[in-house]
Design an enzyme around this catalytic site. Structure first.
Site, PDB file in Angstrom:
ATOM      1  N   TRP A  10     -87.301   2.585 -66.561  1.00  0.00           N
ATOM      2  CA  TRP A  10     -85.923   2.449 -66.071  1.00  0.00           C
ATOM      3  C   TRP A  10     -85.262   1.155 -66.526  1.00  0.00           C
ATOM      4  O   TRP A  10     -84.049   0.974 -66.322  1.00  0.00           O
ATOM      5  CB  TRP A  10     -85.899   2.558 -64.541  1.00  0.00           C
ATOM      6  CG  TRP A  10     -86.267   3.920 -64.033  1.00  0.00           C
ATOM      7  CD1 TRP A  10     -86.466   5.050 -64.799  1.00  0.00           C
ATOM      8  CD2 TRP A  10     -86.487   4.320 -62.678  1.00  0.00           C
ATOM      9  NE1 TRP A  10     -86.800   6.108 -63.997  1.00  0.00           N
ATOM     10  CE2 TRP A  10     -86.817   5.699 -62.685  1.00  0.00           C
ATOM     11  CE3 TRP A  10     -86.435   3.650 -61.454  1.00  0.00           C
ATOM     12  CZ2 TRP A  10     -87.093   6.409 -61.520  1.00  0.00           C
ATOM     13  CZ3 TRP A  10     -86.710   4.361 -60.282  1.00  0.00           C
ATOM     14  CH2 TRP A  10     -87.032   5.721 -60.326  1.00  0.00           C
ATOM     15  N   LYS A  11     -86.026   0.258 -67.110  1.00  0.00           N
ATOM     16  CA  LYS A  11     -85.488  -1.035 -67.589  1.00  0.00           C
ATOM     17  C   LYS A  11     -84.613  -1.659 -66.499  1.00  0.00           C
ATOM     18  O   LYS A  11     -85.013  -1.735 -65.354  1.00  0.00           O
ATOM     19  CB  LYS A  11     -84.719  -0.836 -68.901  1.00  0.00           C
ATOM     20  CG  LYS A  11     -85.572  -0.174 -69.983  1.00  0.00           C
ATOM     21  CD  LYS A  11     -84.891  -0.166 -71.319  1.00  0.00           C
ATOM     22  CE  LYS A  11     -85.754   0.555 -72.354  1.00  0.00           C
ATOM     23  NZ  LYS A  11     -85.154   0.605 -73.664  1.00  0.00           N
ATOM     24  N   HIS A  97     -93.391  -4.478 -74.509  1.00  0.00           N
ATOM     25  CA  HIS A  97     -92.260  -3.660 -74.957  1.00  0.00           C
ATOM     26  C   HIS A  97     -91.411  -4.448 -75.957  1.00  0.00           C
ATOM     27  O   HIS A  97     -91.278  -5.665 -75.845  1.00  0.00           O
ATOM     28  CB  HIS A  97     -91.415  -3.237 -73.740  1.00  0.00           C
ATOM     29  CG  HIS A  97     -90.365  -2.226 -74.080  1.00  0.00           C
ATOM     30  ND1 HIS A  97     -89.146  -2.584 -74.600  1.00  0.00           N
ATOM     31  CD2 HIS A  97     -90.364  -0.871 -73.993  1.00  0.00           C
ATOM     32  CE1 HIS A  97     -88.434  -1.480 -74.818  1.00  0.00           C
ATOM     33  NE2 HIS A  97     -89.154  -0.427 -74.451  1.00  0.00           N
ATOM     34  N   GLU A 169     -93.509   2.740 -80.497  1.00  0.00           N
ATOM     35  CA  GLU A 169     -92.078   3.019 -80.411  1.00  0.00           C
ATOM     36  C   GLU A 169     -91.365   2.392 -81.601  1.00  0.00           C
ATOM     37  O   GLU A 169     -91.221   1.166 -81.657  1.00  0.00           O
ATOM     38  CB  GLU A 169     -91.475   2.382 -79.158  1.00  0.00           C
ATOM     39  CG  GLU A 169     -91.967   2.962 -77.885  1.00  0.00           C
ATOM     40  CD  GLU A 169     -91.041   2.562 -76.740  1.00  0.00           C
ATOM     41  OE1 GLU A 169     -90.301   3.422 -76.270  1.00  0.00           O
ATOM     42  OE2 GLU A 169     -91.046   1.379 -76.349  1.00  0.00           O
ATOM     43  N   GLY A 238     -86.968   6.081 -72.077  1.00  0.00           N
ATOM     44  CA  GLY A 238     -85.956   5.251 -71.430  1.00  0.00           C
ATOM     45  C   GLY A 238     -84.841   6.114 -70.874  1.00  0.00           C
ATOM     46  O   GLY A 238     -84.927   6.652 -69.769  1.00  0.00           O
ATOM     47  N   GLY A 239     -83.786   6.285 -71.678  1.00  0.00           N
ATOM     48  CA  GLY A 239     -82.574   6.980 -71.242  1.00  0.00           C
ATOM     49  C   GLY A 239     -82.820   8.293 -70.508  1.00  0.00           C
ATOM     50  O   GLY A 239     -82.240   8.533 -69.440  1.00  0.00           O
TER      51      GLY A 239
HETATM   52  P1  PGA Z   1     -85.172   5.492 -75.084  1.00  0.00           P
HETATM   53  O1  PGA Z   1     -85.996   4.145 -74.707  1.00  0.00           O
HETATM   54  O2  PGA Z   1     -86.013   6.651 -74.606  1.00  0.00           O
HETATM   55  O3  PGA Z   1     -83.888   5.353 -74.314  1.00  0.00           O
HETATM   56  O4  PGA Z   1     -84.998   5.510 -76.546  1.00  0.00           O
HETATM   57  C1  PGA Z   1     -87.353   4.067 -74.961  1.00  0.00           C
HETATM   58  C2  PGA Z   1     -87.859   2.679 -74.688  1.00  0.00           C
HETATM   59  O5  PGA Z   1     -87.142   1.687 -74.942  1.00  0.00           O
HETATM   60  O6  PGA Z   1     -89.011   2.540 -74.244  1.00  0.00           O
END
Ligand code: PGA
Length: 261
Positions: A10-11, A97, A169, A238-239
């Site tokens: 969720w950052k 990350h 990633e 993420g999103g």
């Molecule tokens: P994203 O983010 O799925 O929104 O591309 C992934 C992440 O930063 O771990």
């Protein structure tokens, strides 16, 4: 079969109230689900306690986005001490990350210390590695340096890779940082994951029990393709993890791809 893990990262994208609300929703959905994969949510550090309180089902794991290693001689303002995780009953954390590396100047040396501390303290770390280049040779060099520096630096005991999870990633595929670059398809992700596995093998790191995750714009629309890649044991999301419905959809796709036979 290796553990299958989907991490909703969720950052800093949900407020405290939204995080709690989302956790309640997910708890209600997951408490009645029969699943084989491990579904994790990583809220912002300030929401960790409240979110952990909200989640009562064993089917959902609340994890940390980052931790700091203990050092009696120094202090680290603003960090999440690893000891807090144990107090909260949290068993897993992300480490390294690309946004930690980029905006908090985290080095491979820091990441090694974090991994080492996690294993010592019985916390399961999910190490993230990633590059932001398109040239294959450059990519391999960057990832090789991240793998060596974080997992087996010269003169220090190597990290026991059977006790960690590794997420690759490509930064150029992460939704926030993507520009014109098209998202990789099955073939490209397959090649990227094989490259990561080969690099780990170069250092004789045992990944027989290490789940390998993929991350970068993973969403219900592409998850079946990505999860079908033989070396993909899950995802850093993420999103698409910000809505309970899409995280649930990702879980369902994982169950179908990994466990339906
Ligand atoms: P994203 O983010 O799925 O929104 O591309 C992934 C992440 O930063 O771990």
């Amino acid at each position: 079969m290796k553990r299958k893990i989907i991490v909703g990262v969720w950052k800093d994208k949900l407020s405290l109230a939204e995080s709690v609300n989302q956790a309640t929703k997910l708890n209600n959905i997951f408490k009645d689900k029969k699943i084989n994969s491990e579904i994790c949510i990583a809220p912002a550090p300030a929401a960790l306690w409240r979110v952990k309180d909200e989640v009562t089902t064993q089917n959902l794991h609340v994890i940390a986005q980052d931790i700091h290693w203990p050092d009696e001689k120094r202090s680290f303002i603003g960090s999440t001490p690893i000891a807090y995780l144990k107090e909260l009953g949290i068993k897993t954390t992300m480490v390294g990350h690309s946004e930690r590396r980029r905006f908090f100047y985290e080095t491979n040396e820091d990441i090694y210390k974090k991994l080492f501390a996690c294993i010592n303290e019985g916390i399961y770390p999910i190490l993230a590695i990633g590059d932001n280049v398109t040239c294959e040779k450059e990519r391999a060099d960057i990832l090789r340096a991240q793998i060596k520096g974080a997992l087996c630096p010269d003169g220090l005991p190597p990290i026991n890779t059977t006790k960690i999870c590794i997420g690759y990633e490509p930064i150029w595929a992460i939704s926030t940082w993507r520009n014109e670059v098209p998202l990789p398809d099955y073939k490209v992700v397959n090649a990227l994951m094989n490259m990561v596995a080969d690099l780990l093998d170069e250092f004789n790191l045992d990944i027989s029990q290490t789940p390998l995750l993929y991350g970068g714009s993973v969403a219900p629309s592409n998850a079946e393709e990505y999860f079908s890649v033989p070396l993909v044991d899950g995802a850093l999301v993420g999103g698409a993890s910000l809505k309970a419905e899409s995280l649930t959809a990702l879980c369902d796709i994982g169950e179908k791809v990994w466990f339906s036979n």
